[in-house]
Design an enzyme around this catalytic site. Sequence first.
Site, PDB file in Angstrom:
ATOM      1  N   GLY A 141      -0.195   1.517  -4.765  1.00 33.52           N
ATOM      2  CA  GLY A 141      -1.450   1.423  -3.773  1.00 33.52           C
ATOM      3  C   GLY A 141      -2.060   1.957  -3.076  1.00 33.52           C
ATOM      4  N   GLY A 142      -1.713   2.843  -2.350  1.00 31.43           N
ATOM      5  CA  GLY A 142      -2.401   4.376  -2.538  1.00 31.43           C
ATOM      6  C   GLY A 142      -3.248   4.561  -3.477  1.00 31.43           C
ATOM      7  CE  LYS A 186       8.811   1.612 -16.575  1.00 30.13           C
ATOM      8  NZ  LYS A 186       9.053   3.650 -16.106  1.00 30.13           N
ATOM      9  N   GLY A 225      11.581  15.189  -5.666  1.00 30.50           N
ATOM     10  CA  GLY A 225      11.429  13.898  -5.657  1.00 30.50           C
ATOM     11  C   GLY A 225      11.215  13.425  -6.835  1.00 30.50           C
ATOM     12  CD  GLU A 265      13.313   6.251  -5.752  1.00 31.91           C
ATOM     13  OE1 GLU A 265      13.124   6.301  -4.992  1.00 31.91           O
ATOM     14  OE2 GLU A 265      11.992   5.890  -6.113  1.00 31.91           O
ATOM     15  CG  LEU A 288      -2.483   0.613   1.229  1.00 31.74           C
ATOM     16  CD1 LEU A 288      -3.055   0.374  -0.274  1.00 31.74           C
ATOM     17  CD2 LEU A 288      -3.666   0.593   2.238  1.00 31.74           C
TER      18      LEU A 288
END
Lengths: 435, 435
Positions: free
Chosen positions: A15-16, A204, A186, A189, A11
């Site tokens: 997930g959130g 990908k 942000g 990383e 989450l």
Amino acid sequence: MQAVNIGILGLGTVGGGTAQVLQDNAAEISRRLGREVRVTAVCTRNTVRARQLCPQAAVVTEPTELVQRDDVDIVVELYGGTEIAKDAVLQAIENGKHIVTANKKLLAEYGNEIFALAEKNNVMIHFEAAVAGGIPIIKTLREGLAANRIHSIAGIINGTSNFILSEMREKGATFADVLKQAQELGYAEADPTFDVEGHDAGHKITIMSALAFGTPVNFGACYLEGISKLDSRDIQYAEELGYRIKLLGITRRTEKGIELRVHPTLLPESRLLANVNGVMNAVRVKADMVGETLYYGAGAGALPTASAVVADIIDICRLLDADSENRVPLLGFQSDKVQAQNFLSIDEITSSYYLRMYTQDQAGVLAAVAAVLAKYDISIEALIQKSVLDSTHAEIVILTHSTIEKNIKAAIAEIEAQETVAAPVVMIRMESLHG
Amino acid sequence: MQAVNIGILGLGTVGGGTAQVLQDNAAEISRRLGREVRVTAVCTRNTVRARQLCPQAAVVTEPTELVQRDDVDIVVELYGGTEIAKDAVLQAIENGKHIVTANKKLLAEYGNEIFALAEKNNVMIHFEAAVAGGIPIIKTLREGLAANRIHSIAGIINGTSNFILSEMREKGATFADVLKQAQELGYAEADPTFDVEGHDAGHKITIMSALAFGTPVNFGACYLEGISKLDSRDIQYAEELGYRIKLLGITRRTEKGIELRVHPTLLPESRLLANVNGVMNAVRVKADMVGETLYYGAGAGALPTASAVVADIIDICRLLDADSENRVPLLGFQSDKVQAQNFLSIDEITSSYYLRMYTQDQAGVLAAVAAVLAKYDISIEALIQKSVLDSTHAEIVILTHSTIEKNIKAAIAEIEAQETVAAPVVMIRMESLHG
């Protein structure tokens, strides 16, 4: 109709986002689907967050527990990475759960094993969110372009790298400076290796390559070269010549085999792909019947990625009770028609090249360089020669026509061996985006 | 599995392309689908062409005959227009045939009747080729973005108009001159009205509007304004101000109702949509979760359009034996959830505007114009004033901020009533592409 029950593994950001999309757009989703979708279980150690985001869901802390629950029809794997995720997905499949995952690394590295087990257990796996975030490129490759033989795919599929390159160009800044800024915003990383060295884009493009050509995923065949060594001088020279530098994932079907590679690439500035800036993603597909198409959107972020996750959930929901023949096959091709094919090493690919060399500023230097290129049958498309500050040296920038990579490397080795060439030659691949 | 049998109505450009795609890519298609797709019947008066393109197919000359054949599972309607096509499609549906059509006019004008009959007879209708040719935008709206509430769609969806506008800009040429050139190149019809006056784009944006918002198709509510009256001066002024002019189809969900309109539009030159040139199409979708996405490709042509037709055939083939609950609903929403909604008249839309006025070159003129705009609460974003050749007149170009269209029209009427304003005011709508 009965509600469909979702179990979410992990989450975090996506997930959130998934929980939020399912909740905020519950009415619109059920207007489309004709049934309700509800999160019945989540696996996370953050029970406070779980209570907030999915107040109706059971909260468990062990993946094993979630994937065995009778009140879960579809497992949404959003752990990322391969350590926990791989076992969890395999267990879920063995328990007959359908899978939605955003995990590019898992599929690029263990996709063949996972797809084979899914086939055996007759479950669906959808992974739209694994490539280019909210852009429905997986559906496009598996379904929208199904009438075509796909020739090639070229994509800006790492937002961090694209942000850095966009800023380097606009502000003339160095990689290191922009990386620092990206970290503060942000967009990168603390350890940016995975993004800026091309691993993420490699995962990908590997997945898209399998979908485009009907081959098993073959991440081992993917050549990876990132942007961390890129000099802003080369971005400027490219600009002078009418090009932009982008980190591209490229896969192409050739007579000799499949090309699969990630590297900085010069693109003509008039092409749409060259004008995709900031953290945005875009994928260009060339296919025999439709020609060139391009797909653009947010490649990351909680809600765009969740948009793809939930679209996958909806797709699965529609076919929960259908026969397996009614499904689109996992890789878009019937599983017995997914064929291993020859992948080319980077030395075997065909490309045109940007070369920058730092030489002594004296008569005959350019002639000697040109002679080496001619020896390898490499013709020159454009050339800039400039004296540099100390005035005893010159910088020569050459754009070549198409050649085999091993030839350009052999030519570079000979050029570097000349006494008048004072530093390693910089080589960047180019794409005209015609083929 | 058994082969699927296709009957094609009309063997013109797209019909020929469809036959070619099915034949040339038969192996790739069956690799994807797991069964063969064959053309068993065609309806055309050109039997020679039919024998060449579909040597195995029965050739009939009456649509009625084709749509009743037992050896046809899917009817591909490629007549275009509504005279013959409408009856043929309705008959085919009553005979239980599934439908693939490229006919935007038919669906925009009679879609509600056709969809209702399809629902009653439990057949699928796919129409990817009806909008933006080979770009899989219908699938994207019905499936790829299904997790979203769609806010707005803006598309360059008429290649002829986009070609003309691109040439007018690049060469500073007039509409009439470029139209003639486009006709010679085969990019424009002898009677270009349908393309250049916005009808074609109107049909397409009407279909997308229904898919985006889950409403019945409502072509009657679509405002149409073409490019034939566009002055190349306005293209130049736009350029000076950092904008391009494109013929856009726009539909947007607002609190007051749905906007649905086609007209020339100023776009900031930095936006991708502003850089789509020549005959290419692109559709930008703004949705709540995924944000902005854009889809680009060939909007016309035999093979790109056939790529969409055949993708639809493949989609239908997969679900031939499935239950209707396994299908994506015709408009992407459950049919009982497709709701009539309020559509705004053009006077009720919200937009910013480009205004060009030809005035006497004397003190107070600009102040008077500004006073009228202020009276209607319309604020100015940018302004250019130039003396014109005869030096007794000036040209004033104003970009406004957002306002209601009826306000700008009232302001224009007052401005035109001023004695110092010597010609009708030119008004072109603008889009920032933020919402």
